[in-house]
Each structure stands twice: as structure tokens, then as C-alpha cells.
Design a protein around this motif. Structure first.
Motif, PDB file in Angstrom:
ATOM      1  N   GLN A 201      47.397  35.085   9.748  1.00 14.81           N
ATOM      2  CA  GLN A 201      47.313  33.720  10.288  1.00 14.81           C
ATOM      3  C   GLN A 201      45.869  33.398  10.684  1.00 14.81           C
ATOM      4  OE1 GLN A 201      50.120  33.643  13.468  1.00 14.81           O
ATOM      5  NE2 GLN A 201      51.920  33.664  12.106  1.00 14.81           N
ATOM      6  N   ALA A 202      45.226  34.362  11.329  1.00 13.35           N
ATOM      7  CA  ALA A 202      43.841  34.138  11.761  1.00 13.35           C
ATOM      8  C   ALA A 202      42.925  33.962  10.556  1.00 13.35           C
ATOM      9  CB  ALA A 202      43.370  35.307  12.619  1.00 13.35           C
ATOM     10  N   ALA A 203      43.196  34.774   9.498  1.00 12.59           N
ATOM     11  CA  ALA A 203      42.343  34.680   8.310  1.00 12.59           C
ATOM     12  C   ALA A 203      42.467  33.305   7.646  1.00 12.59           C
ATOM     13  CB  ALA A 203      42.720  35.798   7.322  1.00 12.59           C
ATOM     14  N   GLU A 204      43.704  32.833   7.570  1.00 15.95           N
ATOM     15  CA  GLU A 204      43.907  31.526   6.966  1.00 15.95           C
ATOM     16  C   GLU A 204      43.233  30.416   7.795  1.00 15.95           C
ATOM     17  OE1 GLU A 204      48.283  32.609   5.026  1.00 15.95           O
ATOM     18  OE2 GLU A 204      48.094  31.177   6.675  1.00 15.95           O
ATOM     19  N   GLU A 205      43.411  30.580   9.112  1.00 15.58           N
ATOM     20  CA  GLU A 205      42.795  29.574   9.973  1.00 15.58           C
ATOM     21  C   GLU A 205      41.269  29.608   9.851  1.00 15.58           C
ATOM     22  OE1 GLU A 205      44.184  27.214  11.546  1.00 15.58           O
ATOM     23  OE2 GLU A 205      42.387  26.461  12.552  1.00 15.58           O
ATOM     24  N   ARG A 206      40.772  30.840   9.829  1.00 12.16           N
ATOM     25  CA  ARG A 206      39.310  30.968   9.773  1.00 12.16           C
ATOM     26  C   ARG A 206      38.772  30.535   8.411  1.00 12.16           C
ATOM     27  NH1 ARG A 206      40.931  34.878  13.278  1.00 12.16           N
ATOM     28  NH2 ARG A 206      39.776  35.005  15.259  1.00 12.16           N
ATOM     29  N   THR A 207      39.585  30.735   7.381  1.00  5.88           N
ATOM     30  CA  THR A 207      39.104  30.280   6.051  1.00  5.88           C
ATOM     31  C   THR A 207      38.910  28.763   6.030  1.00  5.88           C
ATOM     32  OG1 THR A 207      40.212  32.134   4.980  1.00  5.88           O
ATOM     33  CG2 THR A 207      39.670  30.226   3.590  1.00  5.88           C
ATOM     34  N   ARG A 208      39.922  28.091   6.661  1.00  9.05           N
ATOM     35  CA  ARG A 208      39.781  26.633   6.722  1.00  9.05           C
ATOM     36  C   ARG A 208      38.554  26.225   7.577  1.00  9.05           C
ATOM     37  NH1 ARG A 208      45.399  27.000   7.221  1.00  9.05           N
ATOM     38  NH2 ARG A 208      45.256  26.840   9.525  1.00  9.05           N
ATOM     39  N   VAL A 209      38.412  27.028   8.643  1.00  6.33           N
ATOM     40  CA  VAL A 209      37.251  26.699   9.501  1.00  6.33           C
ATOM     41  C   VAL A 209      35.944  26.962   8.762  1.00  6.33           C
ATOM     42  CG1 VAL A 209      36.048  27.318  11.629  1.00  6.33           C
ATOM     43  CG2 VAL A 209      38.547  27.059  11.617  1.00  6.33           C
ATOM     44  N   LEU A 210      35.896  28.079   7.969  1.00  4.95           N
ATOM     45  CA  LEU A 210      34.672  28.433   7.239  1.00  4.95           C
ATOM     46  C   LEU A 210      34.295  27.349   6.200  1.00  4.95           C
ATOM     47  CD1 LEU A 210      35.105  32.298   6.671  1.00  4.95           C
ATOM     48  CD2 LEU A 210      33.359  31.144   8.037  1.00  4.95           C
ATOM     49  N   ALA A 211      35.333  26.703   5.681  1.00  4.94           N
ATOM     50  CA  ALA A 211      35.038  25.679   4.696  1.00  4.94           C
ATOM     51  C   ALA A 211      34.194  24.553   5.318  1.00  4.94           C
ATOM     52  CB  ALA A 211      36.333  25.118   4.118  1.00  4.94           C
ATOM     53  N   GLY A 212      34.470  24.315   6.607  1.00  5.20           N
ATOM     54  CA  GLY A 212      33.715  23.254   7.270  1.00  5.20           C
ATOM     55  C   GLY A 212      32.604  23.783   8.146  1.00  5.20           C
ATOM     56  N   HIS A 213      32.707  25.088   8.419  1.00  9.71           N
ATOM     57  CA  HIS A 213      31.709  25.654   9.325  1.00  9.71           C
ATOM     58  C   HIS A 213      31.114  26.900   8.703  1.00  9.71           C
ATOM     59  CE1 HIS A 213      34.669  23.392  11.735  1.00  9.71           C
ATOM     60  NE2 HIS A 213      33.598  23.037  12.479  1.00  9.71           N
ATOM     61  N   ASN A 214      30.333  26.711   7.725  1.00  7.33           N
ATOM     62  CA  ASN A 214      29.733  27.807   6.982  1.00  7.33           C
ATOM     63  C   ASN A 214      28.875  28.708   7.856  1.00  7.33           C
ATOM     64  OD1 ASN A 214      29.696  29.073   4.604  1.00  7.33           O
ATOM     65  ND2 ASN A 214      28.078  27.850   3.663  1.00  7.33           N
ATOM     66  N   ARG A 215      28.432  28.143   8.934  1.00  8.41           N
ATOM     67  CA  ARG A 215      27.536  28.923   9.768  1.00  8.41           C
ATOM     68  C   ARG A 215      28.269  30.026  10.549  1.00  8.41           C
ATOM     69  NH1 ARG A 215      28.199  23.896  11.980  1.00  8.41           N
ATOM     70  NH2 ARG A 215      29.233  23.794  14.049  1.00  8.41           N
ATOM     71  N   MET A 216      29.593  29.886  10.617  1.00  7.89           N
ATOM     72  CA  MET A 216      30.323  30.892  11.389  1.00  7.89           C
ATOM     73  C   MET A 216      30.803  32.061  10.499  1.00  7.89           C
ATOM     74  SD  MET A 216      32.676  28.400  13.753  1.00  7.89           S
ATOM     75  CE  MET A 216      33.367  29.772  14.615  1.00  7.89           C
ATOM     76  N   LEU A 217      30.368  32.090   9.213  1.00  7.06           N
ATOM     77  CA  LEU A 217      30.870  33.078   8.262  1.00  7.06           C
ATOM     78  C   LEU A 217      30.578  34.517   8.683  1.00  7.06           C
ATOM     79  CD1 LEU A 217      32.187  33.723   5.574  1.00  7.06           C
ATOM     80  CD2 LEU A 217      29.964  33.398   4.471  1.00  7.06           C
ATOM     81  N   GLU A 218      29.360  34.728   9.095  1.00 11.72           N
ATOM     82  CA  GLU A 218      29.012  36.104   9.465  1.00 11.72           C
ATOM     83  C   GLU A 218      29.861  36.594  10.645  1.00 11.72           C
ATOM     84  OE1 GLU A 218      24.882  36.415  10.196  1.00 11.72           O
ATOM     85  OE2 GLU A 218      24.306  36.024   8.118  1.00 11.72           O
ATOM     86  N   HIS A 219      30.070  35.667  11.599  1.00 12.52           N
ATOM     87  CA  HIS A 219      30.887  36.035  12.753  1.00 12.52           C
ATOM     88  C   HIS A 219      32.331  36.371  12.327  1.00 12.52           C
ATOM     89  CE1 HIS A 219      32.425  36.174  16.809  1.00 12.52           C
ATOM     90  NE2 HIS A 219      33.328  35.230  16.500  1.00 12.52           N
ATOM     91  N   GLU A 220      32.875  35.562  11.417  1.00 13.29           N
ATOM     92  CA  GLU A 220      34.230  35.781  10.963  1.00 13.29           C
ATOM     93  C   GLU A 220      34.364  37.098  10.181  1.00 13.29           C
ATOM     94  OE1 GLU A 220      36.887  34.218  11.706  1.00 13.29           O
ATOM     95  OE2 GLU A 220      35.843  32.693  12.882  1.00 13.29           O
ATOM     96  N   ILE A 221      33.308  37.394   9.352  1.00 19.83           N
ATOM     97  CA  ILE A 221      33.351  38.667   8.592  1.00 19.83           C
ATOM     98  C   ILE A 221      33.385  39.859   9.537  1.00 19.83           C
ATOM     99  CG2 ILE A 221      32.001  40.134   7.064  1.00 19.83           C
ATOM    100  CD1 ILE A 221      31.064  37.588   5.621  1.00 19.83           C
ATOM    101  N   ALA A 222      32.612  39.730  10.591  1.00 20.07           N
ATOM    102  CA  ALA A 222      32.608  40.820  11.573  1.00 20.07           C
ATOM    103  C   ALA A 222      33.989  40.993  12.198  1.00 20.07           C
ATOM    104  CB  ALA A 222      31.549  40.542  12.631  1.00 20.07           C
ATOM    105  N   GLN A 223      34.643  39.850  12.522  1.00 23.14           N
ATOM    106  CA  GLN A 223      35.984  39.947  13.102  1.00 23.14           C
ATOM    107  C   GLN A 223      36.989  40.543  12.098  1.00 23.14           C
ATOM    108  OE1 GLN A 223      37.001  36.024  14.546  1.00 23.14           O
ATOM    109  NE2 GLN A 223      36.375  36.584  16.648  1.00 23.14           N
ATOM    110  N   ARG A 224      36.796  40.132  10.819  1.00 23.85           N
ATOM    111  CA  ARG A 224      37.698  40.672   9.783  1.00 23.85           C
ATOM    112  C   ARG A 224      37.556  42.186   9.679  1.00 23.85           C
ATOM    113  NH1 ARG A 224      40.264  38.215   5.426  1.00 23.85           N
ATOM    114  NH2 ARG A 224      41.579  39.777   4.412  1.00 23.85           N
ATOM    115  N   ARG A 225      36.347  42.667   9.699  1.00 25.14           N
ATOM    116  CA  ARG A 225      36.137  44.109   9.662  1.00 25.14           C
ATOM    117  C   ARG A 225      36.770  44.810  10.879  1.00 25.14           C
ATOM    118  NH1 ARG A 225      29.755  44.061   7.802  1.00 25.14           N
ATOM    119  NH2 ARG A 225      30.154  43.646   5.584  1.00 25.14           N
ATOM    120  N   GLN A 226      36.629  44.124  12.010  1.00 27.01           N
ATOM    121  CA  GLN A 226      37.226  44.698  13.216  1.00 27.01           C
ATOM    122  C   GLN A 226      38.748  44.761  13.097  1.00 27.01           C
ATOM    123  OE1 GLN A 226      36.193  42.528  16.753  1.00 27.01           O
ATOM    124  NE2 GLN A 226      37.249  43.976  18.122  1.00 27.01           N
ATOM    125  N   ALA A 227      39.360  43.711  12.545  1.00 26.49           N
ATOM    126  CA  ALA A 227      40.809  43.706  12.365  1.00 26.49           C
ATOM    127  C   ALA A 227      41.243  44.764  11.361  1.00 26.49           C
ATOM    128  CB  ALA A 227      41.276  42.334  11.902  1.00 26.49           C
TER     129      ALA A 227
END
Length: 855
Positions: A201-227
Motif C-alpha cells: 500500500q505504501a509503495a503504491e501511494e509513494r509511486t503516485r506521490v513520486l509521479a508528482g514529487h520527483n524530488r522525494m525519490l531518493e527518500h522513498e528508495i531509502a524507505q523501500r530498502r528499509q522495508a
């Protein structure tokens, strides 16, 4: 009200954990434990959240407890407390309740992380007080997760007589470890699944967010690795927990391909660690060349039909050729749509259990074979005295089917006279659980009552409870009958000794009186009359002694018959002549009837005459004055039947079967005895049997007379020459015989020689051994009558010298002696004697023997 916290010293007052090592340990029940493991495995597959309650119910039964449960540690608002996640038995109503950590015995177990046994814990833990029935003993083991105690599994005894032992603690620990590992596995799986869903669920939400917020990609990748790291850790934790379960666990997908297996599964199937088990998978059988069934067939059943495999026992062969027995439980796994997505298999090694079961079967078969082989009734009763087992000999003896003697059916087999006391005594042994022994009569299948000596010992189960009695019953009928016969023989012996004493005193009284009269001043005047009377009484004593010696020789088969062809008429006439004085004394009428034809017997003249004379004497003695006696002989085929009848006092019906027994007189108890030792008829029967014949007694009852019937085999009739010789012998029975009489008693020697001369013999008397040897070449005797007890040279020495000289090899030697035992006869036979006569010499016997020798 606030419950006080127990002090450490108080806790130690109720702890008795060391008693587990001291108490007797009940035998392990691995079969029940394996069934419990399988039940937990099935619960795990069907409803993982029900594992704690299932565990509580299983330990309640396995430990024979009153209550059981699981307490898990929880925290809320900074405080710690235990919640009862499972409860069974008397404590079941408290399921879901809580208790503060500090006032619960579970807190002590968690703090110390060790198994504990408490007795009367209410003395230290007030929260335990007031429970009805009271808590006598509490056995608690830690419930661990990742090596840390997070709760307890416990059982409670509410009975003073139920004390837990080391086996209860072992079972509790094993099941607790299994259930804890399984439960934590489910929790971990659920956490993993929840984490996966949240991650997606978080990944899907973050994917939608990344589409509009490209600047948060690195932060999201870090969270994905943590998960991902958390997911891998969760999966590893799941694998570690599954690996800790003490049973093989193998999971596969819908195609049967192994997707997971723990180390225990590797060890069971014999494959290398980390590789798929060698005995699992669609192609395992063909690939490994197994000759025995493995997991493939039941796996296909589950994947094809969707039905679980429960408690199936299999034998598998591992790659190294070794074989093990396993208990298999396979549960299908379904996806959200209900389709079969795979299966989970729980495998338990039951080789040791199967070996024990096989040994038990062999032991039982050995016992049954042994029990069915021995000729003894073997039986087992339960705690109520009911038959639960009998051996084959028991069934053969009673002639009944197995079900007919089960339960209380054995009661009707006991003799009605014995049954009340027998059954009462046995049931008392059952109630008191004591060893038991009894002697009674039991009915055989043919209706005969047999005597049995029965033994039984109480049987106790491994837990000490009474399970009944095991017994054996030995047939002692022959021993009982022998004992009764021995008592009867002893009674008759005592009676005989009393009669013997009486019969010996009868002649001794007149002898003693005669001695006193002879000493009287005018004794010489009465001497002739006294001497005649003394001779009569001495002859009576001699007859008593001879009868005793005679019956002794007959009963020990030491007598020899001197058979020769005899005319029945001669034997009858001889017997009548012998008995005539007694018959005339009682004024009886004797009627003798013989057949017209001459009947010949091959018999001993002296012995057969003795038989008939004995029967005639009995008839004369037991018939009142002026009675009638009849002797009648007739031919019956190849036998002659001789009947002696009288109209005397008869024989009671109850005494007829024993009339020929030794020392028996049918009328002695009634006061109608006629003297004697009661051995005459026993002698008659023995002598008749020795001649190959039979004898029987008949009587219609008391006062109605008696009849004795003798049957003897007939011989070929003698020829005319024999008849002529017999006629000549009758005129001068010893004509032509030369006889030497040797005795140091000159009167005895001279009178015997004169008697022999009178019977036609040429007889000479000498008085010592040397004179006898000197007379041999002069007289050249056919027969030497030799006294044994001579001075200087006794008769035995004279006989040895005669036998040493071949010139006298044809001479017959007869011993004359007062010694008549069988040992004396053997001694004379060994010295070369041909015949043995006791003094005073019975001339009829001597004539018969001399005549037989001549014939």
C-alpha cells in the motif's frame, strides 16, 4: 483490596521443584505424546490461533491434571500483567482473565526462566486462595519466544493424591516448546503478511506521490530498502522458528515442488542440509529408486482432492538404504479464491515407538503361546473379578467358547458345594488386592468334577492402580485321589495290625496257660492232653505267619508257579479234603458237582488247591451252623467256571467292590468277623490272576448268601501214559526216588525220613555236613533235603560242595529252614538250591514238588 507482593523467602517455602527428581517416574507414553503433537500440527494448519487452547486441553489429559492453561505477559500503562490466553478443566471459566505480574506465581517462573513445582501456593500467593476445589500442586514451565520467557504453561492438581513427577514436567516442556515455536511462527507469518500488505500500500501511494514529487525519490528508495530489510528479517525469523519445531516441516506449491523445509525434515529424509528432502516431490520415488512408499502418493491425494491426510503411518527408505517409520499429516493451503495453492506436511519419526509396539506384540505372542502350551488353566480378571482372558487349555478343559467364560461366566464352573466359599474368598482377595490360593472342584467338559489348586496374584498398572488378578489353576485330581487312597490304606493297615495282635493273642493265651499247668505238681498227668493242645495252637500261629509271608511274596511278584497238567477233579478233591474238617465242625452240607468229562488245567497244584480251599473255608466260616455249601464246576468254551455258593450271612452291597482288597473283612465292623487277617481273598485273586484267570464275588445282600466264581483257562487233556503214571504215583507217590535227609536235629531228620519211606521213597537220614558228603556215593540220591543251620559245616557250604562236583550235577537240593523271607530264598538260590521249604515242612507241598520233578 490490594494483594500483597510475596517475599522471596515466602516463595521458597512453597517451591518443591526438587521433588520431581525424587518421586517415582511413571512410564513414558510416547504414543499418546505423538498423537498430541499431531493434534497440535493439525490445529496449526486449520486454525493457528487455536494452538494455545488446544495445548491446554492436551496437557490436561496427558498430565491427568485438574486444570491447565497458558499465561502470556502483556504490558499496559507502564504496568505488567498476565492474561490467560488458554484455560481448561476446573479453571476454564477464567479464560481471558488477567492477574498482576507481581502477585502471580507465573511472575516467579518468568523471572527465573525455569520449570517450577509449587505445593499449597496460596500460602505465598494470596490470589490463589479461596479457589474451590483448592490448588494443591502447580507445575509451571516457561513459554519462550526468541530465547526469552514471555509466559508460562501450567497444570494444577486439586487432589492430594495426584502428585506431578518428572515425566509430567518433560511432557509439559516438550509440548510447550512445540506449541510456542508453532504459535510464534504463525504470529511472524501474520506480521510478515501484514507488513507486506502495508508495504505494498505504501509503495503504491509513494509511486503516485513520486509521479508528482520527483524530488522525494531518493527518500522513498531509502524507505523501500528499509522495508525490504524488515521483510527479509521477518522471513528469517519465520524460518528460524520453523526450524526450531521438533518435527519435519515441508511446504510445497500447487505443483508439489518444495518451497520450504526445515532441518528436521532434512534429517528425517536423509538428504544433505539445505537441499530439498530426498523423499519428497513429484518425482522423488522414480528419481531415488525407492522400493517403499514415500510422501509422493499422499501428497498427490491432498493436492488433487483437497482433503487432509491425518495420522497416516508410512515406512520410507532413505538414500543410504536405511528405513524409518513416520507419522504423516498433510494439510492443503488455499488462496483467497479457495483454490489449492500448496500443502504443508508435518512429519514425525515414530521408529522408536513402532519398535516398542513390535516388541510388545512379540512379547504378547510369546506369552500367549506359552500360556496356550502349558496344561494349566491360566486366567486374568479385571478389578471387579470378571474374566478378561483365559488360555486355550481353559477353553479345551471346559468345552466352552471364549465369550461364554468371560465376565462372571466362570462362577457356574465351580462345584455347587465349593462355590459359595470359593467365590467369597476370591472376591475378598479382589477387594483387598492380596495374593490368593484355594482348592476346589471344577467341572470338565465331560461333566466330571476335577480338583484344582488355584493361585492368583494382584496385577498393577504402571501408574500403580489395581488392574485385577492373574491366576493359574493346576489339576491335582490324581494327587487328591492318591491321598485319599493312602488314607484308606493307612486306615486298613491300622485295622490289620489290631486284628493281627488279636489273632496272635488267641493262640498265645492257651499256650501260656499250658505252660503254667505243666509247672503244676500234677502237670505230668495232664501232659498228653496239653501237648496236643499246644501243637494245635502252634499250628495256628504257623498258619498266621505263613499267610503273611505268602501274601507278601504274592503282592511283590516274588512267587513262582510250578505249572503241570492237572485234572480239575484232583484239584477239587484236594481242596475238599483240606476244608472238610472245618465244614464238618460247623455241620454244613457240602454238595460237589463236577462235569462228566475230564477237564485239564495247566496249573500249580498246590496254589490252585489253596485257592479253592480258601473259598470253601470262607463259606464254612460265614455260614451259620447246619448251612449248605455247593461247589460246582462246568466247562464254558475254552475255560472252566468254578462256583462256590453258600446260604450264609452274605455280603453287604457296599462292601462287594472291596471284598478282594488286602486286610478286608466285610463283616468285621458288624461284629460278624470270624477271625483271620483278611488276606485270604486277596491271595485268592492274586493266585487266580497269576494263572490267567478271573474271580468275582456276588451276593444279594446281608443274610442272602454269597457266591464266588473262578474262571480258568483249560489245557490239553493228558495222554493215557500220563494217566497211567499218575495212577501209579497215587498208589506210591514217591516210588523209585532216593532221598537224603540232612539235619543236625536227629529226631526231625529221622521222622522225615520215615515219612518219605512210607510214601515209597528210599530215604536215609544223616546229621551233619561231612556225613552228607560221605553218603552221596553210597546212596546216589535224586534229592537232598538239607538243613541250613548246622554246626561246623552249614547247609550252604554243603550245597556249594555238591554243586562243585560234576558227578552230582543232576541232584536236586531242597533247603529246610525257619527263614522264609524273599531275601532268604534268593540266598539259597544263589548257593545252588532248587527249592526252599520253611519248617515245619508242609508234606503236601514237598510231595507236590517231588512229584512234579519226577514228571
Amino acid at each position: 483490596m490490594e494483594i500483597p507482593t510475596p517475599a522471596a523467602s515466602c516463595v521458597d517455602d512453597v517451591l518443591i521443584t526438587e521433588e520431581l527428581a525424587r518421586r517415582p517416574r511413571r512410564a513414558p507414553d510416547y504414543a499418546a505424546e505423538n498423537r498430541a503433537m499431531a493434534a497440535l500440527a493439525r490445529q496449526l494448519a486449520a486454525d493457528p490461533h487455536g494452538v494455545p487452547q488446544k495445548l491446554a486441553e492436551l496437557v490436561l489429559e496427558l498430565c491427568n491434571a485438574g486444570s491447565a492453561g497458558i499465561s502470556l505477559l502483556e504490558e499496559q500503562d507502564g504496568g505488567r500483567y498476565f492474561r490467560w490466553h488458554a484455560a481448561a478443566g476446573l479453571f476454564a471459566e477464567h479464560l481471558g482473565g488477567t492477574i498482576a505480574f507481581d502477585v502471580s506465581p507465573c511472575g516467579v517462573v518468568v523471572d527465573r526462566n525455569q520449570t517450577m513445582l509449587m505445593r499449597y501456593g496460596e500460602r505465598c500467593f494470596a490470589a490463589m486462595a479461596g479457589f474451590d476445589p483448592p490448588m494443591i500442586e502447580n507445575l509451571l514451565v516457561p513459554w519462550t519466544a526468541q530465547g526469552r520467557a514471555v509466559g508460562t504453561v501450567w497444570v494444577i492438581s486439586h487432589r492430594p493424591d495426584r502428585e506431578f513427577d518428572a515425566e509430567d514436567a518433560r511432557v509439559l516442556r516438550n509440548l510447550a516448546d512445540f506449541a510456542a515455536a508453532a504459535y510464534q511462527t504463525i504470529v511472524a507469518l501474520e506480521e510478515t503478511a501484514e507488513g507486506r500488505r502495508e508495504l505494498m500500500q505504501a509503495a503504491e501511494e509513494r509511486t503516485r506521490v513520486l509521479a508528482g514529487h520527483n524530488r522525494m525519490l531518493e527518500h522513498e528508495i531509502a524507505q523501500r530498502r528499509q522495508a525490504d530489510d524488515a521483510l527479509r528479517a521477518s522471513e528469517q525469523r519465520y524460518r528460524d522458528l520453523i526450524g526450531a519445531i521438533p518435527a519435519g516441516v515441508v511446504a510445497c506449491d500447487a505443483a508439489g515442488t518444495v518451497v520450504f523445509h526445515n532441518a528436521c525434515a532434512d534429517a528425517l529424509c536423509g538428504g544433505p542440509p539445505g537441499e530439498a528432502p530426498a523423499c519428497w516431490g513429484p518425482e522423488a520415488c522414480a528419481h531415488n529408486g525407492h522400493r517403499l512408499e514415500n510422501f509422493t502418493a499422499p501428497l498427490r491425494e491432498v493436492l488433487a482432492g483437497g482433503h487432509s491426510v491425518v495420522d497416516r503411518e508410512l515406512t520410507i527408505e532413505r538414500p543410504d538404504g536405511s528405513r524409518i517409520d513416520v507419522l504423516l499429516n498433510i494439510t492443503p493451503l488455499r488462496d483467497h479464491a479457495g483454490r489449492i495453492a500448496g500443502a504443508v506436511n508435518i512429519v514425525q519419526d515414530i521408529t522408536a515407538r513402532k519398535r516398542v509396539e513390535d516388541e510388545l506384540r512379540v512379547s504378547e505372542q510369546r506369552f500367549r503361546t506359552l500360556a496356550n502350551t502349558v496344561p494349566v488353566l491360566i486366567w486374568q480378571n479385571d478389578e471387579a473379578g470378571r474374566n478378561v482372558f483365559v488360555n486355550q487349555y481353559y477353553l479345551d478343559f471346559t468345552g466352552k467358547a471364549f465369550e461364554d467364560v468371560m465376565g462372571m461366566g466362570w462362577h457356574e464352573l465351580v462345584h455347587p458345594d465349593d462355590a459359595p466359599a470359593y467365590i467369597a474368598d476370591y472376591m475378598d482377595a479382589v477387594r483387598t488386592r492380596r495374593p490368593w490360593r484355594n482348592v476346589d472342584r471344577v467341572r470338565r467338559h465331560d461333566g466330571q468334577w476335577r480338583w484344582f489348586d488355584s493361585y492368583a496374584q494382584p496385577l498393577f498398572a504402571p501408574d500403580g492402580s489395581y488392574a485385577g488378578h492373574v491366576g493359574a489353576s493346576l489339576d491335582i485330581t490324581d494327587a487328591v485321589l492318591a491321598e485319599q487312597a493312602l488314607k484308606e490304606t493307612d486306615r486298613r493297615k491300622d485295622e490289620f495290625l489290631a486284628v493281627l495282635a488279636h489273632e496272635l493273642r488267641n493262640p498265645l493265651a492257651p499256650i501260656s496257660n499250658a505252660v503254667h499247668l505243666l509247672r503244676h505238681p500234677d502237670g505230668r498227668r495232664r501232659a498228653d492232653r496239653l501237648v496236643e493242645m499246644l501243637g494245635r495252637q502252634v499250628r495256628q500261629m504257623i498258619k498266621l505267619v505263613d499267610d503273611l509271608l505268602e501274601i507278601s511274596r504274592i503282592t511283590r511278584d516274588k512267587i513262582e508257579l510250578h505249572r503241570q497238567p492237572l485234572l480239575l477233579a484232583d484239584v477239587v478233591h484236594g481242596a475238599v479234603e483240606t476244608s472238610r474238617p472245618l465244614i464238618d465242625q460247623h455241620h454244613h452240607q457240602l454238595d460237589v458237582r463236577l462235569p462228566d468229562e475230564a477237564l485239564t488245567l495247566n496249573a500249580d497244584s498246590v496254589r490252585l488247591t489253596q485257592v479253592l480251599a480258601n473259598l470253601l473255608n470262607n463259606a464254612a466260616k460265614y455260614t451259620d451252623q447246619g448251612g449248605r455249601i455247593a461247589l460246582e464246576a462246568r466247562r464254558d468254551g475254552l475255560e472252566v467256571e468254578i462256583a462256590v455258593r453258600d446260604n450264609g450271612i452274605g455280603i453287604p452291597a457296599g462292601h462287594l467292590p472291596a471284598v478282594f482288597d488286602m486286610f478286608t473283612q466285610a463283616h468285621r465292623a458288624a461284629g460278624r468277623g470270624q477271625g483271620g487277617l483278611g488276606i485270604g481273598l486277596a491271595m485268592v485273586r492274586s493266585l487266580v490272576l497269576m494263572h490267567g484267570g478271573t474271580v468275582e464275588a456276588k451276593s444279594a445282600g446281608t443274610g442272602l448268601g454269597s457266591e464266588f466264581i473262578v474262571r480258568l483257562p483249560l489245557a490239553e487233556p493228558p495222554d493215557a501214559a500220563h494217566d497211567g503214571a499218575a495212577a501209579g504215583a497215587g498208589a506210591a507217590p514217591l516210588a523209585g526216588q532216593r532221598i537224603l535227609v540232612v539235619d543236625d536235629n536227629q529226631d526231625a531228620a529221622d521222622t522225615l525220613a520215615m515219612l518219605l519211606d512210607a510214601d515209597g521213597a528210599k530215604a536215609r537220614a544223616v546229621y551233619d555236613g561231612p556225613s552228607a558228603l560221605a553218603a552221596l556215593p553210597v546212596l546216589r540220591p535224586h534229592t537232598v533235603l538239607l538243613d541250613l543251620g548246622m554246626p561246623d559245616m552249614d547247609g550252604l557250604e554243603v550245597a556249594r560242595r555238591i554243586r562243585a562236583d560234576p558227578a552230582w550235577s543232576g541232584v536236586r537240593i531242597v533247603a529246610l529252614t525257619g527263614w522264609g523271607q524273599e531275601s532268604d530264598r534268593e540266598r539259597t538260590r544263589g548257593a545252588g538250591f532248587d527249592f526252599h521249604l520253611t519248617k515245619p515242612v508242609d508234606l503236601n507241598v514237598l510231595h507236590a514238588w517231588l512229584g512234579a520233578g519226577r514228571a
